[in-house]
Design a protein around this motif. Sequence first.
Motif, PDB file in Angstrom:
ATOM      1  N   ASN A 316      -8.308   6.025   8.685  1.00 13.46           N
ATOM      2  CA  ASN A 316      -8.842   5.667   7.495  1.00 13.46           C
ATOM      3  C   ASN A 316      -8.290   5.106   6.330  1.00 13.46           C
ATOM      4  O   ASN A 316      -6.749   4.783   5.935  1.00 13.46           O
ATOM      5  N   GLU A 317      -9.381   5.950   5.050  1.00 16.86           N
ATOM      6  CA  GLU A 317      -8.230   6.215   3.532  1.00 16.86           C
ATOM      7  C   GLU A 317      -7.784   7.461   3.628  1.00 16.86           C
ATOM      8  O   GLU A 317      -7.550   8.108   2.399  1.00 16.86           O
ATOM      9  N   LEU A 345      11.840   1.877   5.296  1.00 19.82           N
ATOM     10  CA  LEU A 345      11.330   3.008   6.531  1.00 19.82           C
ATOM     11  C   LEU A 345       9.752   2.622   6.376  1.00 19.82           C
ATOM     12  O   LEU A 345       9.912   3.848   5.012  1.00 19.82           O
ATOM     13  N   PRO A 346       9.424   2.472   5.667  1.00 23.30           N
ATOM     14  CA  PRO A 346       7.739   2.800   5.957  1.00 23.30           C
ATOM     15  C   PRO A 346       6.771   3.937   6.181  1.00 23.30           C
ATOM     16  O   PRO A 346       6.404   3.780   7.485  1.00 23.30           O
ATOM     17  N   LEU A 347       6.717   4.739   5.445  1.00 22.02           N
ATOM     18  CA  LEU A 347       5.804   5.864   5.723  1.00 22.02           C
ATOM     19  C   LEU A 347       5.390   6.026   4.734  1.00 22.02           C
ATOM     20  O   LEU A 347       4.080   7.031   4.961  1.00 22.02           O
ATOM     21  N   SER A 348       4.668   5.312   3.861  1.00 26.57           N
ATOM     22  CA  SER A 348       3.463   5.683   2.714  1.00 26.57           C
ATOM     23  C   SER A 348       2.123   6.401   3.842  1.00 26.57           C
ATOM     24  O   SER A 348       1.382   6.581   3.038  1.00 26.57           O
TER      25      SER A 348
END
Length: 475
Positions: A316-317, A345-348
């Motif tokens: 979710n958020e 590298l997408p880690l957020s």
Amino acid sequence: MARKQQDDYQCTECGATSTRWVGRCPQCQTWGSVVERSGPPSRVAVDIAAPHSAALPIGEVSTQAADRTLTGMEELDRVLGGGLVPGAVVLLAGEPGVGKSTLLLEVAARWARGGRRTLYITGEESASQVRLRATRTNALADSLYLAAENDLGTILGHIEQVRPSLMVLDSVQTVGAAQTEGIIGGTTQIREVTTALVRTAKQRDMAVVIVGHVTKDGGIAGPRTLEHLVDVVLAFEGDRHSGFRMVRATKNRFGPADEVGCFEMAEAGIVEVPDPSGLFITRYEEPLPGTCVTVTMEGRRPLLSEIQALVAPVPNETPARRVTNGIDFSRVAMVLAVLQRKAHLPLSRNDVYVSTVGGARITDPSADLAVALAVASAAVERNFPRRVLAMGEVGLAGDLRRVPGLERRVAEADRLGFELALVPANSRDRTASRPKLRNLEVVEVSSVAQALGVLDLRRAERGQAQTAGMRAVQV
């Protein structure tokens, strides 16, 4: 009322003076250490006296009186620089329950088994309690003398009677001098007790090992001058939930001050660990994503440590979490930022967990690259094709910086059967002789992105992104 003179207050920790009382010393920042002087500093004329022996050129001074004697524990001898020097005073400090008394009782027993008289003074336990522990750990010897005392004068009397070559005091915070003001364990008492023991050790050529307590911040309890008075300061480190223990020299007048010794707490006492690398790595039948091995330097000893990472989507958020265990949180956060900005590298939107194996605590910056590879492997769910280890300090630009002692680290990895080592570019000495490697291939990389490319982690990430219908990451 008589007006106070200048500098009527003094810090018992660092000796700084002040014109008024303050709760915190402005020099050493210690709370409650500023006390009022009993009077102005006296100036006493010192008479010139004839020396007992003439001064000699340093090349003519004999070194026979300073010959080392082995303690019987090779790991401790390594830290001491080859054994105990006669007349040396050693301070061993550590947290409660880490095993200081167990270690020194074993050292005293091995010393006594060599036919040398040893005196063990306990101020925290009764003699019968120490005897029970000695029976359990098989630390009994005919030349080992035991006494439970808390008075300095009585302890000096035991030394006069037994005439030992080694004395162990457990601990200095429990002993007081009757002629000195202050409570037992206070800074004044600790300084007086330590000074008397140092003076006695030098006069008798008797080695002395003193146990010291630590504060909640990890520092040695007592005045700072305590560390200046003794010859060697050892820190006994370890997690009480793990059996691994490490003795680290922070000061050594007779040897290197960067050496460590490894031990393990067992049911029968404390045992030496001459090859501790196997304690911090896991032997997998099949390689698993999210794991990478690195080689850290503890003093001059290379140790292999395994870093594990887990990357999970955020539900979710909920804000993304960053959790570390056994490794500095700020360095892991920096590595994650570099992975996201420089390696794309997408880690957020993912929780990231990073931990060491076996209770190891890593402070060496050379483990940055291993952290980056473990996180990247976990993020793309792809394992390494071979037994891989990585070493390198990661910069904010995504570059890799050189690490000291690289050849020694590489030789240790090759000895344990690793196949591929990623190291920073231009970090190997071209002129020095290199160890002959059997199976290890050393690959130099200049950035984190290049290291990911060597292990094919970026291509795996692109494939997964396309499968999920996401925009492919440009690399």
